[in-house]
Design an enzyme around this catalytic site. Structure first.
Site, PDB file in Angstrom:
ATOM      1  N   ASP A   9      54.151 -98.812-127.517  1.00 24.55           N
ATOM      2  CA  ASP A   9      55.478 -99.130-127.005  1.00 24.55           C
ATOM      3  C   ASP A   9      56.397 -97.918-127.131  1.00 24.55           C
ATOM      4  O   ASP A   9      56.837 -97.566-128.222  1.00 24.55           O
ATOM      5  CB  ASP A   9      56.047-100.319-127.783  1.00 24.55           C
ATOM      6  CG  ASP A   9      57.370-100.815-127.223  1.00 24.55           C
ATOM      7  OD1 ASP A   9      57.908-100.175-126.296  1.00 24.55           O
ATOM      8  OD2 ASP A   9      57.869-101.838-127.724  1.00 24.55           O
ATOM      9  N   TYR A  55      68.046 -92.271-114.409  1.00 23.05           N
ATOM     10  CA  TYR A  55      66.598 -92.152-114.469  1.00 23.05           C
ATOM     11  C   TYR A  55      66.176 -90.682-114.432  1.00 23.05           C
ATOM     12  O   TYR A  55      65.354 -90.231-115.243  1.00 23.05           O
ATOM     13  CB  TYR A  55      65.966 -92.912-113.304  1.00 23.05           C
ATOM     14  CG  TYR A  55      64.493 -92.659-113.133  1.00 23.05           C
ATOM     15  CD1 TYR A  55      63.567 -93.174-114.034  1.00 23.05           C
ATOM     16  CD2 TYR A  55      64.024 -91.895-112.060  1.00 23.05           C
ATOM     17  CE1 TYR A  55      62.211 -92.933-113.879  1.00 23.05           C
ATOM     18  CE2 TYR A  55      62.667 -91.659-111.900  1.00 23.05           C
ATOM     19  CZ  TYR A  55      61.768 -92.168-112.811  1.00 23.05           C
ATOM     20  OH  TYR A  55      60.430 -91.918-112.646  1.00 23.05           O
ATOM     21  N   ASP A 105      60.432 -86.153-108.910  1.00 25.33           N
ATOM     22  CA  ASP A 105      61.322 -85.415-108.007  1.00 25.33           C
ATOM     23  C   ASP A 105      62.790 -85.710-108.311  1.00 25.33           C
ATOM     24  O   ASP A 105      63.673 -84.931-107.919  1.00 25.33           O
ATOM     25  CB  ASP A 105      61.030 -85.807-106.557  1.00 25.33           C
ATOM     26  CG  ASP A 105      61.219 -87.304-106.313  1.00 25.33           C
ATOM     27  OD1 ASP A 105      62.208 -87.684-105.680  1.00 25.33           O
ATOM     28  OD2 ASP A 105      60.381 -88.107-106.773  1.00 25.33           O
ATOM     29  N   LYS A 126      64.184 -88.558-117.378  1.00 30.31           N
ATOM     30  CA  LYS A 126      62.908 -87.882-117.167  1.00 30.31           C
ATOM     31  C   LYS A 126      63.010 -86.394-117.493  1.00 30.31           C
ATOM     32  O   LYS A 126      62.064 -85.805-118.037  1.00 30.31           O
ATOM     33  CB  LYS A 126      62.427 -88.087-115.733  1.00 30.31           C
ATOM     34  CG  LYS A 126      62.019 -89.515-115.406  1.00 30.31           C
ATOM     35  CD  LYS A 126      60.869 -90.011-116.260  1.00 30.31           C
ATOM     36  CE  LYS A 126      59.552 -89.380-115.884  1.00 30.31           C
ATOM     37  NZ  LYS A 126      58.419 -89.925-116.693  1.00 30.31           N
TER      38      LYS A 126
END
Length: 298
Positions: A35, A124, A101, A128
Site C-alpha cells: 500500500d 496529479y 506526460d 508524479k
C-alpha cells in the site's frame, strides 16, 4: 533474477506479471499487500522480498480527484516512490518507475524530449514529478519511464469508456484540441521487460547509467480522433447494431471543463529509448486493433 512488481491489479501491473515472467521469479503485489499510501511500510517490504529489480506500477491515477486530494496523491506518487527508491538503494536493486506526460504543460509545438522543462498543470502532474524527484535523489540505480494516454482491455480507461457510451448514445462530444499517443499497457509491459533485461546486463558489467526515458506509442491523435478510431475498429469486430453511436462531435476543451487542466500536447519523443535500448514502440492504431481483438473476441 527476482522481480518485485507493485500495483499488480492495475492496467500496467497486470501485464507486467506476464511480461516479466521469462526474466525470473516475479513477486507481483496489489494494494492489499503493498500500500503506497503507507510509505513507512515499504522499506520492510522490500527487505523481506529481497528483489534484484523493483518495477513500481502502483500509482494514484484519479487525475480530477487529485485536485481535492493532492496530499494523498503526493503521498502515493511522490513520497512512496522516494521510499521505494531508498529501499532499492539499500537492496542494491534496480528501480523502474513510471511517470507521465502530465509533468509537462503541453505548450510545446513538437513532441517533448526527456530534458524539456517540467511545468505540470495539475495536482496529479505535480505528484508524479515529486516521485521522479524522490527517485533521482535516492541515488539508486533507476529508470524513469514516462508514458501517456494508457489504455488496456481491463480497468478504467478511455477505450472502455467509449465502448460503453457508444453502446448507449447516438451522439458523443469528445475533446479535439488535446493531442497525444494512446499507449497500450501490454506494449508498456513488453517494452519494460526488454529494458530491464538490458539494464541488468549493463549493471553486471558496470556500464549502467540511470535516466529518464519516454515510453509511448508512435504517432499522434486527439481524443476525438482516438474515439473515432475506437468505433471504426469496434464496428469491424462487433455484430451489426452493437454500437448505437452515429456521430462523434469534436469540441474544444473549454466545452468540457474538468477540475484538472490537461496539457494540449502530450506527445513524447521516443528517440532516447530507441538509442539506448533499441525499443521501437508500435503505432497507436496497431496497438488499438490488437487490444480490441482481445476485448471483443467471442
Amino acid at each position: 533474477m527476482r522481480l518485485l512488481v507493485t500495483g499488480a491489479n492495475g492496467q500496467v501491473g497486470w501485464e507486467l506479471a506476464r511480461a516479466l515472467m521469462p526474466l525470473g521469479d516475479v513477486v507481483a503485489l496489489d494494494r492489499s499487500r503493498c500500500d503506497l499510501s503507507r510509505p513507512e511500510t515499504l522499506a520492510r517490504l522490500v527487505a523481506d522480498v529481497a528483489p534484484d529489480v523493483i518495477v513500481n506500477a502502483a500509482a494514484y491515477t484519479a487525475v480530477d480527484r487529485a485536485e481535492s486530494e493532492e496530499a494523498l496523491a503526493t503521498t502515493v506518487n511522490g513520497t512512496a516512490a522516494g521510499e521505494l527508491a531508498r529501499a532499492a538503494k539499500t537492496a542494491r536493486a534496480l528501480l523502474v518507475h513510471y511517470s507521465t506526460d502530465y509533468v509537462f504543460d503541453g505548450t510545446n509545438a513538437s513532441p517533448y524530449d526527456e530534458d524539456d522543462p517540467v511545468a505540470p498543470l495539475n495536482a496529479y502532474g505535480r505528484s508524479k514529478f515529486a516521485g521522479e524527484t524522490g527517485v533521482r535523489a535516492s541515488g539508486c540505480d533507476h529508470l524513469i519511464l514516462r508514458t501517456t494516454w494508457v489504455f488496456a482491455a481491463r480497468g478504467g480507461n478511455f477505450v472502455r469508456t467509449m465502448l460503453r457510451l457508444g453502446a448507449e448514445r447516438e451522439t458523443l462530444r469528445v475533446v479535439a484540441d488535446q493531442v497525444g499517443a494512446p499507449t497500450w499497457a501490454r506494449n508498456i509491459a513488453d517494452a519494460t521487460a526488454l529494458v530491464v533485461a538490458q539494464a541488468q546486463a549493463e549493471r553486471h558489467r558496470a556500464a549502467f547509467a540511470s535516466g529518464v526515458f519516454n515510453l509511448a506509442s508512435r504517432g499522434a491523435t486527439s481524443w476525438h480522433g482516438f474515439a473515432e478510431a475506437i468505433f471504426a475498429e469496434a464496428r469491424a469486430r462487433l455484430p451489426e447494431g452493437s454500437l448505437k453511436v452515429r456521430t462523434v462531435e469534436p469540441i474544444p476543451s473549454a466545452d468540457y471543463p474538468t477540475p484538472a487542466a490537461r496539457p494540449a500536447n502530450s506527445c513524447l519523443s521516443p528517440g532516447r529509448l530507441q538509442a539506448r535500448f533499441g525499443v521501437v514502440m508500435p503505432r497507436w492504431e496497431d496497438a488499438l486493433g490488437r487490444c480490441l481483438d482481445e476485448m471483443l473476441e467471442e
